[in-house]
Design an enzyme around this catalytic site. Structure first.
Site, PDB file in Angstrom:
ATOM      1  N   GLN A 268       0.818  -1.216   0.000  1.00 50.59           N
ATOM      2  CA  GLN A 268       0.000   0.000   0.000  1.00 50.59           C
ATOM      3  C   GLN A 268       0.852   1.267   0.000  1.00 50.59           C
ATOM      4  O   GLN A 268       2.039   1.229   0.307  1.00 50.59           O
ATOM      5  CB  GLN A 268      -0.925  -0.006   1.224  1.00 50.59           C
ATOM      6  CG  GLN A 268      -0.218  -0.223   2.557  1.00 50.59           C
ATOM      7  CD  GLN A 268      -1.061  -0.980   3.567  1.00 50.59           C
ATOM      8  OE1 GLN A 268      -2.287  -0.918   3.535  1.00 50.59           O
ATOM      9  NE2 GLN A 268      -0.413  -1.701   4.473  1.00 50.59           N
TER      10      GLN A 268
ATOM     11  N   HIS B 287     -10.563   2.671  18.709  1.00 41.48           N
ATOM     12  CA  HIS B 287      -9.932   1.786  19.687  1.00 41.48           C
ATOM     13  C   HIS B 287     -10.737   1.701  20.990  1.00 41.48           C
ATOM     14  O   HIS B 287     -10.836   0.645  21.598  1.00 41.48           O
ATOM     15  CB  HIS B 287      -8.489   2.232  19.942  1.00 41.48           C
ATOM     16  CG  HIS B 287      -7.646   2.153  18.702  1.00 41.48           C
ATOM     17  ND1 HIS B 287      -7.023   3.242  18.152  1.00 41.48           N
ATOM     18  CD2 HIS B 287      -7.373   1.109  17.882  1.00 41.48           C
ATOM     19  CE1 HIS B 287      -6.370   2.856  17.049  1.00 41.48           C
ATOM     20  NE2 HIS B 287      -6.577   1.577  16.863  1.00 41.48           N
TER      21      HIS B 287
ATOM     22  N   GLU C  17       0.870  -8.629  11.544  1.00 43.21           N
ATOM     23  CA  GLU C  17       0.741  -7.514  10.591  1.00 43.21           C
ATOM     24  C   GLU C  17       1.449  -7.906   9.298  1.00 43.21           C
ATOM     25  O   GLU C  17       2.594  -8.352   9.323  1.00 43.21           O
ATOM     26  CB  GLU C  17       1.370  -6.255  11.227  1.00 43.21           C
ATOM     27  CG  GLU C  17       1.582  -5.075  10.296  1.00 43.21           C
ATOM     28  CD  GLU C  17       0.304  -4.524   9.676  1.00 43.21           C
ATOM     29  OE1 GLU C  17      -0.612  -4.136  10.429  1.00 43.21           O
ATOM     30  OE2 GLU C  17       0.226  -4.471   8.422  1.00 43.21           O
TER      31      GLU C  17
ATOM     32  N   GLY D 214      -2.071 -12.520   7.754  1.00 43.80           N
ATOM     33  CA  GLY D 214      -2.951 -13.008   8.819  1.00 43.80           C
ATOM     34  C   GLY D 214      -3.752 -14.236   8.417  1.00 43.80           C
ATOM     35  O   GLY D 214      -3.943 -15.170   9.206  1.00 43.80           O
TER      36      GLY D 214
ATOM     37  N   ASP E  36      -8.283  -6.099  12.852  1.00 45.10           N
ATOM     38  CA  ASP E  36      -8.142  -4.649  12.765  1.00 45.10           C
ATOM     39  C   ASP E  36      -7.460  -4.339  11.436  1.00 45.10           C
ATOM     40  O   ASP E  36      -6.290  -3.967  11.381  1.00 45.10           O
ATOM     41  CB  ASP E  36      -7.289  -4.190  13.959  1.00 45.10           C
ATOM     42  CG  ASP E  36      -7.052  -2.689  13.962  1.00 45.10           C
ATOM     43  OD1 ASP E  36      -7.767  -1.981  13.232  1.00 45.10           O
ATOM     44  OD2 ASP E  36      -6.148  -2.235  14.691  1.00 45.10           O
TER      45      ASP E  36
ATOM     46  N   ASP F 203     -10.604  -2.076   4.863  1.00 43.30           N
ATOM     47  CA  ASP F 203     -11.816  -2.660   4.285  1.00 43.30           C
ATOM     48  C   ASP F 203     -11.437  -3.782   3.313  1.00 43.30           C
ATOM     49  O   ASP F 203     -10.288  -3.881   2.909  1.00 43.30           O
ATOM     50  CB  ASP F 203     -12.613  -1.575   3.569  1.00 43.30           C
ATOM     51  CG  ASP F 203     -13.210  -0.612   4.575  1.00 43.30           C
ATOM     52  OD1 ASP F 203     -13.205  -0.939   5.764  1.00 43.30           O
ATOM     53  OD2 ASP F 203     -13.664   0.462   4.164  1.00 43.30           O
TER      54      ASP F 203
END
Lengths: 239, 239
Positions: free
Chosen positions: A30, A61, A104, A138, A156, A159
């Site tokens: 990204q 959060h 992550e 993940g 978390d 989209d």
């Protein structure tokens, strides 16, 4: 300078008056940008979407934390995504736990946030020893880790774009089920109730039901920096 | 075209992609503009602030209606402001009432909305006969009408700018008290809980308390087209 995010689903813009572009890079996954602003402190954008700020908009959060309503002070937590460490910081401040694993996919997120969202990474050593970071996909990680068991699993992520869409799939929820303890909590960020109901929220609930999750609720909350100011989590439980 | 509102309290912008400027004028009180848009239908701006839309963001009126929780099907309602008739339309559809008086300072608002927000003005004749419009300054009107008695009074005005600030004053609340029935409901729009707490919400509550209003509550609700997406009403009751 006006930094803005365009939401093509609603034909609206949200913008923050910023002082300066502090950092800009492109990772394998990204575009990453950090701006400084007066109202919000540093602001993180991924692929031109506002993600987190240092100040004034931590409803995301806070709300996620409110949903972790277990009475278990040895709880084991898994966070998929969350490389900004906003959630780790909150949990470590307000909950008692024995372990937090963060998976992550993009190490550049962690490195960027370590520098520009320093506060999220400030822990004393007793907390630090309980937090592990895995730089991994993940989806794949969950598939191979079926010997582990968690009390809480939180997705978390962004989209369901090309990177994240596997994290909203039937087979992923099936694999989540294997590594979640009985009565364990599963929380998935689920977009905007205003614009994502049909394409994210409804199908996610259906898939969770198919995988025998129970007590499924949509929790909507105010998030000023996200499109149209309202966002949601879906919380469910393993029977 | 991108039509945007800048909020200088938070240094943020909200913008709607619009098709066309349909109407623009300047009344004695304010700049009035109407745009057409794909997502929201027609959009009304007063002094460059988004006010109402035809579609998709009627949380403001819905929330106000929710607060009118009287069990009185002959209730008399006073609306100060509200010349867009959004609230009259909602009440007439969902509540039973004997009378609605609307006191709007600016006849150009009513004329503009009659043309561009037609649906708000569609009533059958039995409803029409129960709605009266007064083109007058709400502050002055309330002062001289102390022979009337209402079950519900709603201040549906702009924020406390030079025109509206009298509607947030101690003496105004005192006069409201005279024309409100025992246990009558008083609802005041009270800005954004995020940015107006100190300057609008807190002082309003203090003034209401000074004037013996009871059961004072702040009701926050999602309003995507207002700055930072969260807005509020203060509801109180006459003892």
């Amino acid at each position: 300078m006006l930094v803005k995010e365009y939401c093509k689903k609603s034909n609206t813009f949200f913008g923050i008056k910023c002082q300066k572009l502090l950092y800009s890079t492109k990772s394998k996954f990204q575009k990453i940008k950090v701006y400084s602003s007066k109202t919000f402190g540093n602001v993180l954008m991924l692929d031109d979407c506002f993600m987190i700020t240092e100040k004034c908009s931590d409803h995301y959060h806070d709300e996620c934390l409110r949903l972790i309503d277990l009475k278990n002070n040895k709880m084991k937590v898994l966070i998929i995504g969350g490389g900004d460490f906003g959630l780790v910081k909150k949990i470590s401040k307000e909950k008692s736990f024995s372990k937090i694993d963060v998976v992550e996919i993009d190490d550049k997120i962690i490195n960027t946030c370590k520098k520009y969202f320093k506060n999220n990474f400030k822990f004393n050593s007793s907390i630090k020893n309980k937090v592990s970071i895995y730089i991994d996909d993940g989806y794949e990680w969950v598939k191979k880790k079926n010997n582990l068991k968690y009390d809480v699993i939180i997705i978390d992520c962004t989209d369901p774009n090309p990177i994240a869409k596997k994290l909203y799939s039937n087979i992923f929820y099936k694999n989540i089920n294997y590594i979640l303890k009985k009565n364990g909590i599963f929380i998935q960020q689920s977009g905007s109730p205003v614009i994502d109901y049909k394409k994210i929220i409804k199908p996610t609930i259906k898939k969770l039901k198919n995988n025998n999750f129970k007590k499924i609720i949509i929790s909507a909350f105010h998030m000023p920096i996200y499109p149209l100011g309202l966002w949601s989590f879906i919380k469910s439980q393993k029977p």
